[in-house]
Scaffold this motif. Sequence first.
Motif, PDB file in Angstrom:
ATOM      1  N   TYR A  76       7.768   4.695  -3.699  1.00  0.00           N
ATOM      2  CA  TYR A  76       7.847   5.219  -5.064  1.00  0.00           C
ATOM      3  C   TYR A  76       6.501   5.751  -5.565  1.00  0.00           C
ATOM      4  N   ARG A  77       5.475   5.681  -4.704  1.00  0.00           N
ATOM      5  CA  ARG A  77       4.160   6.232  -5.017  1.00  0.00           C
ATOM      6  C   ARG A  77       3.590   5.635  -6.313  1.00  0.00           C
ATOM      7  N   ILE A  78       3.604   4.299  -6.354  1.00  0.00           N
ATOM      8  CA  ILE A  78       3.072   3.574  -7.503  1.00  0.00           C
ATOM      9  C   ILE A  78       1.878   2.734  -7.037  1.00  0.00           C
ATOM     10  N   PRO A  79       0.708   2.892  -7.622  1.00  0.00           N
ATOM     11  CA  PRO A  79      -0.431   2.041  -7.267  1.00  0.00           C
ATOM     12  C   PRO A  79      -0.095   0.566  -7.485  1.00  0.00           C
ATOM     13  N   ALA A  80      -0.384  -0.250  -6.480  1.00  0.00           N
ATOM     14  CA  ALA A  80      -0.056  -1.677  -6.523  1.00  0.00           C
ATOM     15  C   ALA A  80      -1.312  -2.509  -6.339  1.00  0.00           C
ATOM     16  N   PHE A  81      -1.402  -3.594  -7.106  1.00  0.00           N
ATOM     17  CA  PHE A  81      -2.538  -4.515  -7.025  1.00  0.00           C
ATOM     18  C   PHE A  81      -1.998  -5.924  -6.843  1.00  0.00           C
ATOM     19  N   ILE A  82      -2.436  -6.594  -5.785  1.00  0.00           N
ATOM     20  CA  ILE A  82      -2.012  -7.966  -5.492  1.00  0.00           C
ATOM     21  C   ILE A  82      -3.059  -8.940  -6.015  1.00  0.00           C
ATOM     22  N   PHE A  83      -2.598 -10.036  -6.651  1.00  0.00           N
ATOM     23  CA  PHE A  83      -3.548 -11.065  -7.069  1.00  0.00           C
ATOM     24  C   PHE A  83      -2.930 -12.447  -6.936  1.00  0.00           C
ATOM     25  N   ASN A  84      -3.807 -13.442  -6.895  1.00  0.00           N
ATOM     26  CA  ASN A  84      -3.473 -14.874  -6.839  1.00  0.00           C
ATOM     27  C   ASN A  84      -3.016 -15.357  -5.464  1.00  0.00           C
ATOM     28  N   ALA A  85      -2.077 -14.684  -4.833  1.00  0.00           N
ATOM     29  CA  ALA A  85      -1.604 -15.088  -3.511  1.00  0.00           C
ATOM     30  C   ALA A  85      -1.475 -13.844  -2.643  1.00  0.00           C
ATOM     31  N   GLY A  86      -2.101 -13.873  -1.469  1.00  0.00           N
ATOM     32  CA  GLY A  86      -2.181 -12.674  -0.651  1.00  0.00           C
ATOM     33  C   GLY A  86      -1.270 -12.688   0.555  1.00  0.00           C
ATOM     34  N   ILE A  87      -1.425 -11.684   1.379  1.00  0.00           N
ATOM     35  CA  ILE A  87      -0.628 -11.524   2.597  1.00  0.00           C
ATOM     36  C   ILE A  87      -1.251 -12.348   3.721  1.00  0.00           C
ATOM     37  N   THR A  88      -0.486 -13.235   4.302  1.00  0.00           N
ATOM     38  CA  THR A  88      -0.976 -14.064   5.406  1.00  0.00           C
ATOM     39  C   THR A  88      -0.231 -13.778   6.705  1.00  0.00           C
ATOM     40  N   SER A  89       0.848 -13.001   6.642  1.00  0.00           N
ATOM     41  CA  SER A  89       1.675 -12.764   7.830  1.00  0.00           C
ATOM     42  C   SER A  89       0.988 -11.852   8.837  1.00  0.00           C
ATOM     43  N   GLU A  90       0.072 -10.989   8.385  1.00  0.00           N
ATOM     44  CA  GLU A  90      -0.664 -10.099   9.274  1.00  0.00           C
ATOM     45  C   GLU A  90      -1.960  -9.677   8.595  1.00  0.00           C
ATOM     46  N   PRO A  91      -2.968  -9.318   9.398  1.00  0.00           N
ATOM     47  CA  PRO A  91      -4.258  -8.926   8.800  1.00  0.00           C
ATOM     48  C   PRO A  91      -4.175  -7.532   8.190  1.00  0.00           C
ATOM     49  N   LEU A  92      -4.201  -7.470   6.874  1.00  0.00           N
ATOM     50  CA  LEU A  92      -4.107  -6.193   6.172  1.00  0.00           C
ATOM     51  C   LEU A  92      -5.127  -6.147   5.050  1.00  0.00           C
ATOM     52  N   GLU A  93      -5.637  -4.961   4.794  1.00  0.00           N
ATOM     53  CA  GLU A  93      -6.563  -4.743   3.697  1.00  0.00           C
ATOM     54  C   GLU A  93      -6.062  -3.578   2.849  1.00  0.00           C
ATOM     55  N   PRO A  94      -6.364  -3.585   1.553  1.00  0.00           N
ATOM     56  CA  PRO A  94      -5.962  -2.465   0.699  1.00  0.00           C
ATOM     57  C   PRO A  94      -6.519  -1.129   1.202  1.00  0.00           C
ATOM     58  N   ARG A  95      -5.742  -0.078   0.973  1.00  0.00           N
ATOM     59  CA  ARG A  95      -6.111   1.312   1.261  1.00  0.00           C
ATOM     60  C   ARG A  95      -6.304   1.592   2.750  1.00  0.00           C
ATOM     61  N   THR A  96      -5.634   0.832   3.589  1.00  0.00           N
ATOM     62  CA  THR A  96      -5.651   1.126   5.020  1.00  0.00           C
ATOM     63  C   THR A  96      -4.255   1.593   5.422  1.00  0.00           C
ATOM     64  N   LYS A  97      -3.406   0.670   5.838  1.00  0.00           N
ATOM     65  CA  LYS A  97      -2.042   1.049   6.217  1.00  0.00           C
ATOM     66  C   LYS A  97      -1.236   1.510   5.013  1.00  0.00           C
ATOM     67  N   TYR A  98      -1.427   0.836   3.879  1.00  0.00           N
ATOM     68  CA  TYR A  98      -0.682   1.180   2.659  1.00  0.00           C
ATOM     69  C   TYR A  98      -1.632   1.822   1.651  1.00  0.00           C
ATOM     70  N   LYS A  99      -1.514   3.132   1.488  1.00  0.00           N
ATOM     71  CA  LYS A  99      -2.462   3.900   0.666  1.00  0.00           C
ATOM     72  C   LYS A  99      -2.310   3.593  -0.823  1.00  0.00           C
ATOM     73  N   PHE A 100      -1.104   3.216  -1.245  1.00  0.00           N
ATOM     74  CA  PHE A 100      -0.898   2.931  -2.666  1.00  0.00           C
ATOM     75  C   PHE A 100      -1.219   1.478  -3.018  1.00  0.00           C
ATOM     76  N   TRP A 101      -1.599   0.684  -2.037  1.00  0.00           N
ATOM     77  CA  TRP A 101      -2.122  -0.657  -2.291  1.00  0.00           C
ATOM     78  C   TRP A 101      -3.597  -0.489  -2.619  1.00  0.00           C
ATOM     79  N   ILE A 102      -3.914  -0.474  -3.893  1.00  0.00           N
ATOM     80  CA  ILE A 102      -5.264  -0.078  -4.296  1.00  0.00           C
ATOM     81  C   ILE A 102      -6.275  -1.223  -4.268  1.00  0.00           C
TER      82      ILE A 102
END
Length: 362
Positions: A106-132
């Motif tokens: 949906y091309r919406i900027p997303a911001f994660i806080f408090n609890a993060g992704i632990t299932s795989e090593p991911l950082e914002p703005r790498t695989k998911y461009k709208f994860w800011i």
Amino acid sequence: MKVFLHLLVVCFITTYSISALAQRPLVHFFNPSDSSDLFWAHVTDVMQTASDDLGIDLQVSYAARSRLGMTKQFIEVAESARKPDAVLFPVLKQNGVSMLELAEKYRIPAFIFNAGITSEPLEPRTKYKFWIGQMLPDEALAGYDLAMCLFDTAEDKGLYNENRQLTAIGLDGTLADFAGSFRNQGLNKAIAERRNVVLKQTAPANWDLNQAKDKTVWMVSRYPNTNVLWAANDEMAIGAVQGLESIKRKPGIDIVIGGIDWSAQGLAALKEDKLSCNLGGHFMEGGWALTLVYDYLSGIDFATERVSFLSRMSVLHSNNMALYLPLLSNNDWSLVNFRSLSKKLNPKRSKYNFKLESSLSP
């Protein structure tokens, strides 16, 4: 190629900046719990204060701990008459990737806080461009700071044995959870550094008061010389207090106890000296994350500093309670000034300063 990608990012940022300046930014927060959850009620109240300070229209959905429910809410919000300019959410039951996939769709900027992704090593703005970006509590540091505060307090009270050793036990949350796993790591790090502390046992109590009460009685019966009890949250710390009192131990006198969350029960026990240390302040993350999103939508991209932020919890004890209690006892979030934290509203600010003490300053 690098020049092209740079221009693409600049265009992406500018698009959202222009959209936000045309009217008040619309930001949607997906609350993982419900309105009766005290911790997440604090988070939501803080975010509402921040949105009022910053001139943001904040919408809130409550997922009631349903991973599927949060996903459905995202789709409904994204397909509504006015799509939000950004969304914020914690990862709930490992739904981070699916939520980010929706943000991409949906091309919406997303911001994660408090609890993060632990299932795989991911950082914002790498695989998911709208994860800011993301802001996560430094849970390992919280577990470490709690342990160190308890060890110092026990030593100050002279609770060590003839060899100046302290005997400790611990109550774990759920080690499969982000918070539970990292808080436990912090405890183990503190134990490794303090050679005069013997950790006899930790037991899982799954964040639950009653389980903590029973596990405490069981462990202290096994290790009657225990003088330090570390608990991964306030619920378990209060359960530990109740368990110890049931077997005629004296919390705060012959055994020191600490928890994490700054819950109403935890603060009350701290005032009564039944808890000796209490960590918290991570409910502020929603407001801090909203400040970053506000700057981003206003054309001031926090990525010039970083895209992943770690927040440090504050240690509350008898010597510094006066600083925090007016805010925490009355839930008067108007004491917090979020405008002072924004780079957009304070052009001379070169670095973000996300500490509770800073948020309380004029």
